[in-house]
Scaffold this motif. Structure first.
Motif, mmCIF file in Angstrom:
data_model
loop_
_atom_site.group_PDB
_atom_site.id
_atom_site.type_symbol
_atom_site.label_atom_id
_atom_site.label_comp_id
_atom_site.label_asym_id
_atom_site.label_seq_id
_atom_site.Cartn_x
_atom_site.Cartn_y
_atom_site.Cartn_z
ATOM 1 N N ARG A 1 0.668 -1.302 -0.138
ATOM 2 C CA ARG A 1 0.054 0.128 0.059
ATOM 3 C C ARG A 1 0.733 1.310 -0.011
ATOM 4 O O ARG A 1 0.625 2.188 -0.806
ATOM 5 N N ALA A 2 2.061 1.191 0.880
ATOM 6 C CA ALA A 2 2.924 2.457 0.824
ATOM 7 C C ALA A 2 3.435 2.596 -0.366
ATOM 8 O O ALA A 2 3.599 3.739 -0.766
ATOM 9 N N GLU A 3 3.883 1.672 -1.265
ATOM 10 C CA GLU A 3 4.569 1.916 -2.424
ATOM 11 C C GLU A 3 3.682 2.290 -3.434
ATOM 12 O O GLU A 3 3.731 3.304 -4.216
ATOM 13 N N LEU A 4 2.373 1.756 -3.697
ATOM 14 C CA LEU A 4 1.365 2.161 -4.496
ATOM 15 C C LEU A 4 0.952 3.680 -4.147
ATOM 16 O O LEU A 4 0.815 4.568 -5.134
ATOM 17 N N ALA A 5 0.621 4.100 -3.055
ATOM 18 C CA ALA A 5 0.495 5.392 -2.555
ATOM 19 C C ALA A 5 1.586 6.681 -2.813
ATOM 20 O O ALA A 5 1.544 7.549 -3.524
ATOM 21 N N ALA A 6 2.833 6.013 -2.691
ATOM 22 C CA ALA A 6 3.907 6.935 -2.751
ATOM 23 C C ALA A 6 4.262 7.022 -4.438
ATOM 24 O O ALA A 6 4.315 8.179 -4.986
ATOM 25 N N ALA B 1 -18.366 -3.744 3.226
ATOM 26 C CA ALA B 1 -18.320 -2.427 2.488
ATOM 27 C C ALA B 1 -16.866 -2.028 2.729
ATOM 28 O O ALA B 1 -16.139 -1.656 1.923
ATOM 29 N N ASP B 2 -16.151 -2.363 3.819
ATOM 30 C CA ASP B 2 -14.958 -2.100 4.087
ATOM 31 C C ASP B 2 -13.834 -2.793 3.389
ATOM 32 O O ASP B 2 -12.977 -2.152 2.703
ATOM 33 N N ASP B 3 -13.997 -3.855 3.196
ATOM 34 C CA ASP B 3 -13.275 -4.929 2.151
ATOM 35 C C ASP B 3 -13.381 -4.164 0.876
ATOM 36 O O ASP B 3 -12.186 -4.156 0.133
ATOM 37 N N ALA B 4 -14.508 -3.926 0.141
ATOM 38 C CA ALA B 4 -14.954 -3.320 -0.946
ATOM 39 C C ALA B 4 -13.894 -2.218 -1.132
ATOM 40 O O ALA B 4 -13.229 -1.863 -2.193
ATOM 41 N N ALA B 5 -13.928 -1.125 -0.025
ATOM 42 C CA ALA B 5 -13.155 0.049 -0.225
ATOM 43 C C ALA B 5 -11.767 0.036 -0.132
ATOM 44 O O ALA B 5 -11.050 0.637 -0.896
ATOM 45 N N ASP B 6 -11.181 -1.198 0.536
ATOM 46 C CA ASP B 6 -9.875 -1.460 0.606
ATOM 47 C C ASP B 6 -9.475 -1.843 -0.932
ATOM 48 O O ASP B 6 -8.451 -1.326 -1.265
ATOM 49 N N VAL B 7 -10.196 -2.667 -1.425
ATOM 50 C CA VAL B 7 -9.906 -3.144 -2.970
ATOM 51 C C VAL B 7 -9.755 -1.748 -3.962
ATOM 52 O O VAL B 7 -8.833 -1.575 -4.409
ATOM 53 N N LEU B 8 -10.832 -0.780 -3.913
ATOM 54 C CA LEU B 8 -10.935 0.412 -4.650
ATOM 55 C C LEU B 8 -9.656 1.089 -4.217
ATOM 56 O O LEU B 8 -8.943 1.655 -5.050
ATOM 57 N N LEU B 9 -9.422 1.384 -2.955
ATOM 58 C CA LEU B 9 -8.493 2.384 -2.537
ATOM 59 C C LEU B 9 -6.925 1.891 -2.887
ATOM 60 O O LEU B 9 -6.080 2.300 -3.458
ATOM 61 N N ASP B 10 -6.849 0.357 -3.119
ATOM 62 C CA ASP B 10 -5.529 -0.488 -3.354
ATOM 63 C C ASP B 10 -5.517 -0.385 -4.798
ATOM 64 O O ASP B 10 -4.283 -0.272 -5.526
ATOM 65 N N GLU B 11 -6.399 -0.535 -5.609
ATOM 66 C CA GLU B 11 -6.335 -0.846 -7.117
ATOM 67 C C GLU B 11 -6.611 0.002 -8.234
ATOM 68 O O GLU B 11 -6.230 0.212 -9.179
ATOM 69 N N ALA B 12 -7.814 0.909 -7.756
ATOM 70 C CA ALA B 12 -8.161 1.925 -8.723
ATOM 71 C C ALA B 12 -7.423 3.270 -8.781
ATOM 72 O O ALA B 12 -6.868 3.377 -7.939
ATOM 73 N N ASP B 13 -7.565 3.445 -10.052
ATOM 74 C CA ASP B 13 -6.964 5.019 -10.395
ATOM 75 C C ASP B 13 -7.499 6.254 -9.388
ATOM 76 O O ASP B 13 -8.882 6.020 -9.372
ATOM 77 N N PRO B 14 -6.708 6.905 -8.910
ATOM 78 C CA PRO B 14 -7.175 7.907 -7.945
ATOM 79 C C PRO B 14 -8.416 8.976 -8.533
ATOM 80 O O PRO B 14 -9.063 9.335 -8.189
ATOM 81 N N GLU B 15 -8.119 9.177 -10.101
ATOM 82 C CA GLU B 15 -9.043 10.124 -10.513
ATOM 83 C C GLU B 15 -10.381 9.416 -10.643
ATOM 84 O O GLU B 15 -11.377 10.138 -10.560
ATOM 85 N N PHE B 16 -10.467 7.974 -11.075
ATOM 86 C CA PHE B 16 -11.575 7.406 -10.972
ATOM 87 C C PHE B 16 -12.319 7.437 -9.677
ATOM 88 O O PHE B 16 -13.482 7.739 -9.795
ATOM 89 N N LEU B 17 -11.606 7.191 -8.736
ATOM 90 C CA LEU B 17 -12.112 7.179 -7.374
ATOM 91 C C LEU B 17 -12.931 8.440 -6.997
ATOM 92 O O LEU B 17 -13.826 8.737 -6.330
ATOM 93 N N ALA B 18 -12.020 9.626 -7.467
ATOM 94 C CA ALA B 18 -12.498 10.927 -7.188
ATOM 95 C C ALA B 18 -13.825 11.339 -7.763
ATOM 96 O O ALA B 18 -14.725 11.868 -7.309
#
Length: 150
Positions: free
Chosen positions: A77-82, A109-126
């Motif tokens: 997670r840290a690598e992806l965020a960086a 829903a927390d598990d689904a959010a974790d998947v999205l936060l880990d894998e999805a493009d930040p612009e898509f999430l916004a």
């Protein structure tokens, strides 16, 4: 951040203490402090040595920053965020999220959010947050009234 001596790389490093040297997030920077490459390794000596010997950008390296993590999950997670926030010049993977992920819609829903936060493009999430927050698209807490033919 430490200055790197490319001719004496290992001797120039002040390696982190505490967590066993194994869950390492590292960042290489140029002379201006611009990020060149961000990576992770559970076998850092071999990985960093590989960069030193083979990376096309090695001649630009002036600084390294290293962080240790207690688990592989936190390291990922840290690598992806960086990578996503710093946009290093030579990283190819991780700059955008995956095109597709498996998202379980019946479960936590927390598990689904974790998947999205880990894998999805930040612009898509916004965009997704913006769309789901608009009144005409907001999820209804109660069922709409029956239209009269129930």
């Amino acid at each position: 951040m430490q200055r790197v001596r490319r001719d004496a790389f290992w001797e120039s490093l002040d390696l982190p203490d505490g967590v066993p040297f194994g869950m390492l997030l590292y960042r290489f920077y140029d002379a201006c402090g611009e990020p060149l490459y961000i990576g992770k390794s559970t076998a850092p000596f071999g990985r960093l040595e590989g960069h030193r010997k083979q990376a096309e950008w090695w001649g630009l390296v002036e600084f390294i920053a290293m962080s240790m993590y207690p688990s592989h999950g936190l390291l990922l997670r840290a690598e992806l965020a960086a990578i996503r926030s710093e946009q290093p010049r030579f990283n190819k993977a991780g700059l955008r999220g995956k095109k597709r992920v498996e998202l379980h819609l019946h479960g936590s829903a927390d598990d689904a959010a974790d998947v999205l936060l880990d894998e999805a493009d930040p612009e898509f999430l916004a965009d997704l947050v913006r769309i789901l927050s608009t009144p005409d698209r907001a999820l209804l807490a109660v069922a709409p009234p029956c239209p009269g033919f129930c």
